[in-house]
Design an enzyme around this catalytic site. Structure first.
Site, PDB file in Angstrom:
ATOM      1  N   ASP A   1     -21.319  18.153  35.682  1.00 52.98           N
ATOM      2  CA  ASP A   1     -20.265  17.559  36.702  1.00 52.98           C
ATOM      3  C   ASP A   1     -21.254  17.349  37.919  1.00 52.98           C
ATOM      4  OD1 ASP A   1     -18.085  17.670  35.367  1.00 52.98           O
ATOM      5  OD2 ASP A   1     -17.575  19.574  36.015  1.00 52.98           O
TER       6      ASP A   1
ATOM      7  N   HIS B   1     -20.480 -28.120  10.965  1.00 54.37           N
ATOM      8  CA  HIS B   1     -21.551 -27.379  11.307  1.00 54.37           C
ATOM      9  C   HIS B   1     -22.769 -27.819  10.772  1.00 54.37           C
ATOM     10  CE1 HIS B   1     -18.518 -24.713  12.861  1.00 54.37           C
ATOM     11  NE2 HIS B   1     -19.397 -23.620  12.986  1.00 54.37           N
TER      12      HIS B   1
ATOM     13  N   HIS C   1      -8.812  21.433  37.388  1.00 52.62           N
ATOM     14  CA  HIS C   1      -8.788  19.997  37.693  1.00 52.62           C
ATOM     15  C   HIS C   1      -7.178  19.583  38.024  1.00 52.62           C
ATOM     16  CE1 HIS C   1     -12.772  18.268  37.831  1.00 52.62           C
ATOM     17  NE2 HIS C   1     -12.914  19.011  36.996  1.00 52.62           N
TER      18      HIS C   1
ATOM     19  N   THR D   1      -9.000  15.548  31.970  1.00 51.56           N
ATOM     20  CA  THR D   1     -10.213  15.973  31.596  1.00 51.56           C
ATOM     21  C   THR D   1     -10.137  17.144  30.473  1.00 51.56           C
ATOM     22  OG1 THR D   1     -12.374  16.876  32.612  1.00 51.56           O
ATOM     23  CG2 THR D   1     -10.279  18.064  33.393  1.00 51.56           C
TER      24      THR D   1
ATOM     25  N   GLU E   1     -14.329  15.595  25.517  1.00 48.46           N
ATOM     26  CA  GLU E   1     -15.163  14.979  26.712  1.00 48.46           C
ATOM     27  C   GLU E   1     -16.116  15.636  27.070  1.00 48.46           C
ATOM     28  OE1 GLU E   1     -14.256  13.789  31.538  1.00 48.46           O
ATOM     29  OE2 GLU E   1     -12.943  15.317  30.205  1.00 48.46           O
ATOM     30  N   HIS E   2     -16.194  17.119  27.079  1.00 42.70           N
ATOM     31  CA  HIS E   2     -17.132  17.989  27.202  1.00 42.70           C
ATOM     32  C   HIS E   2     -17.276  19.013  26.343  1.00 42.70           C
ATOM     33  CE1 HIS E   2     -15.711  16.862  31.376  1.00 42.70           C
ATOM     34  NE2 HIS E   2     -16.857  16.673  31.818  1.00 42.70           N
TER      35      HIS E   2
ATOM     36  N   GLN F   1     -12.527  23.806  33.906  1.00 41.78           N
ATOM     37  CA  GLN F   1     -11.807  22.552  33.675  1.00 41.78           C
ATOM     38  C   GLN F   1     -10.547  22.638  33.993  1.00 41.78           C
ATOM     39  OE1 GLN F   1     -15.026  20.942  33.685  1.00 41.78           O
ATOM     40  NE2 GLN F   1     -13.557  19.499  32.705  1.00 41.78           N
TER      41      GLN F   1
ATOM     42  N   GLU G   1     -18.321 -22.130   3.865  1.00 45.49           N
ATOM     43  CA  GLU G   1     -17.065 -21.912   4.825  1.00 45.49           C
ATOM     44  C   GLU G   1     -15.967 -23.173   5.156  1.00 45.49           C
ATOM     45  OE1 GLU G   1     -18.700 -20.046   8.046  1.00 45.49           O
ATOM     46  OE2 GLU G   1     -19.108 -18.146   7.055  1.00 45.49           O
TER      47      GLU G   1
END
Length: 440
Positions: free
Chosen positions: A366, A425, A265, A240, A332-333, A262, A420
């Site tokens: 959170d 096709h 964690h 984190t 992340e944050h 943080q 192509e």
């Protein structure tokens, strides 16, 4: 306690060169991949028996079955502290408000008269959700995974969480209570790579899933990489992260508390302050000492996290330079604690989630902001989003043309097919018109 990186006085480099100057945890998923490979394949071939063996080896518990009995879910909810239940219910309520608004509706566009393309949104049929165990218990992660899946309309939801020796081989009772509160009755006592393998391959107890989401350790991340292509995943979640962009007006006590929040964690958790104020940097360092000393998980988590290579105070010349740094970092944050924080936040391009001003701390997100906390880490916010209702939906284009509408565009299709070197096709359209291109 926390290192400094001084980027003042010079022009900041561009792109990868700037990213290389910034702190980041070592998280070698590729190396872990080779270790989880035999575990995943063992689960493929032996199913529940392998899961039971790994529960004993890694978690120290002896299980007879992996699926959690319904009675255990009910009992966990009944025994839940009323205050915790009320907090979980409020978290669920707020998450539903936000995620329900993310629902998509089918949309039809008329391209030409008689020719339409509809984008319809179909939920994934079955998902396996992961709630981590280990150092902490995360009922909040149950909410953050289950609510968007339910709001997307996923029909079959299963959840896995590691068995706990102190709880008789079941996942933590608060995890079980959160599942019961959300109406999830298919829960498995399985953790790590083996839980991801259970969802990917299926066992005699657990049907295979189309997708696996949820944060976990490096072994979970490696298993997700191993199964990418066979199943959908949200992200390979790493340690984190919090980054705070702050100026001289920010409160150093708030910032220190948020960095610590943080860091608690995991020893690999990243805490980064980016500021143009040397005075603020010094004040935050002073605040960290008493706050860390008073914290419960100081020695085993917070001190190693703040002192690790992944954490730093980064000094810049101004807020504009700070924005370049946080965009290169892709946290992340990301907290914005500057003058006119909303305007500064609006300029951010790379972040999992942005928290604006002093009264929107990451801890709110959170648990009870209503936002989702399953977010990209390791700089992946430059290309990936956090978990949402859209994560569990697939957009399917439905093409519906009449004969006349097809005839009107056939010559363009034939021309492009020939360009192509894919003449069959074009022939597929010619066959519908007697092998003659309409209008020619």
């Amino acid at each position: 306690m926390i290192s400094r990186i001084d980027l003042r006085g010079e022009a900041l480099p561009e792109g990868a060169a700037l990213r290389d100057l910034l702190p980041r945890a070592e998280f070698d998923v590729e190396a872990a991949l080779e270790k989880v490979r035999p575990i995943c394949e063992d689960v493929r071939h032996r199913g529940t028996a392998a899961l039971i063996e790994y529960a004993e080896r890694f978690d120290g518990v002896v299980l007879e079955r992996i699926r959690v009995p319904a009675a255990a879910l009910t009992a966990a909810l009944e025994a839940l502290d009323p205050a915790v239940r009320a907090a979980l219910e409020e978290s669920v309520r707020r998450a539903r408000i936000v995620h329900r608004a993310q629902r998509r509706t089918d949309h039809t566009v008329q391209v030409v008269p008689g020719g339409t393309v509809t984008e319809k949104w179909v939920p994934v049929e079955r998902v396996g959700l992961y709630a981590p165990g280990g150092r902490s218990v995360y009922p909040s992660s149950v909410i953050m995974n289950v609510v968007p899946a339910q709001e997307a309309g996923v029909g079959s939801i299963a959840l896995a969480s590691p068995p706990q020796k102190e709880h008789g081989g079941l996942p933590h009772p608060t995890i079980l209570a959160a599942c019961a509160l959300l109406g999830v009755d298919e829960v498995y006592a399985a953790g790590g790579a083996q839980a991801v393998a259970m969802f990917a391959y299926g066992t005699d107890e657990c049907a295979p899933a189309n997708m696996v989401t949820g944060p976990g350790n490096i072994w979970v991340a490696a298993a997700k990489r191993y199964f990418t292509g066979r199943i959908g995943i949200d992200t390979e979640a790493g340690p984190t992260e919090i980054a705070v962009l702050a100026d001289a007006d920010a409160d150093p006590a708030h910032i220190a508390a948020d960095l610590i929040s943080q860091a608690e964690h995991d020893p690999l958790a990243a805490a980064v302050l980016v500021t143009d104020s040397a005075e603020l940097a010094e004040a935050v360092e002073r605040e960290l000492k008493p706050q860390v000393a008073a914290a419960r998980h100081a020695d085993e988590r917070i001190v190693p996290a703040l002192g690790g290579r992944q954490s730093a105070i980064v000094l810049v010349d101004g807020v504009d330079e700070g924005l370049r740094v946080v965009d290169a970092y892709g946290a992340e944050h990301l907290e914005i604690q500057t003058a006119d924080a909303a305007a500064v936040a609006d300029r951010v391009r790379n972040a999992g989630a942005i928290f604006v001003g002093p009264w929107s701390p990451v801890s709110l997100g959170d648990y009870a902001a209503g936002s989702n906390h399953v977010l990209p880490t390791g700089g992946c916010a430059c290309h990936s989003s956090g978990l949402s209702v859209q994560s569990f939906l697939r957009g399917i284009h439905v093409v519906d043309y009449t004969r006349d509408a097809l005839a009107e565009v056939t010559h363009h299709v034939v021309t492009l097919a020939e360009a192509e070197d894919l003449p069959a096709h074009g022939a597929a359209l010619k066959a519908r018109f007697g092998w003659k291109v309409p209008g020619q």
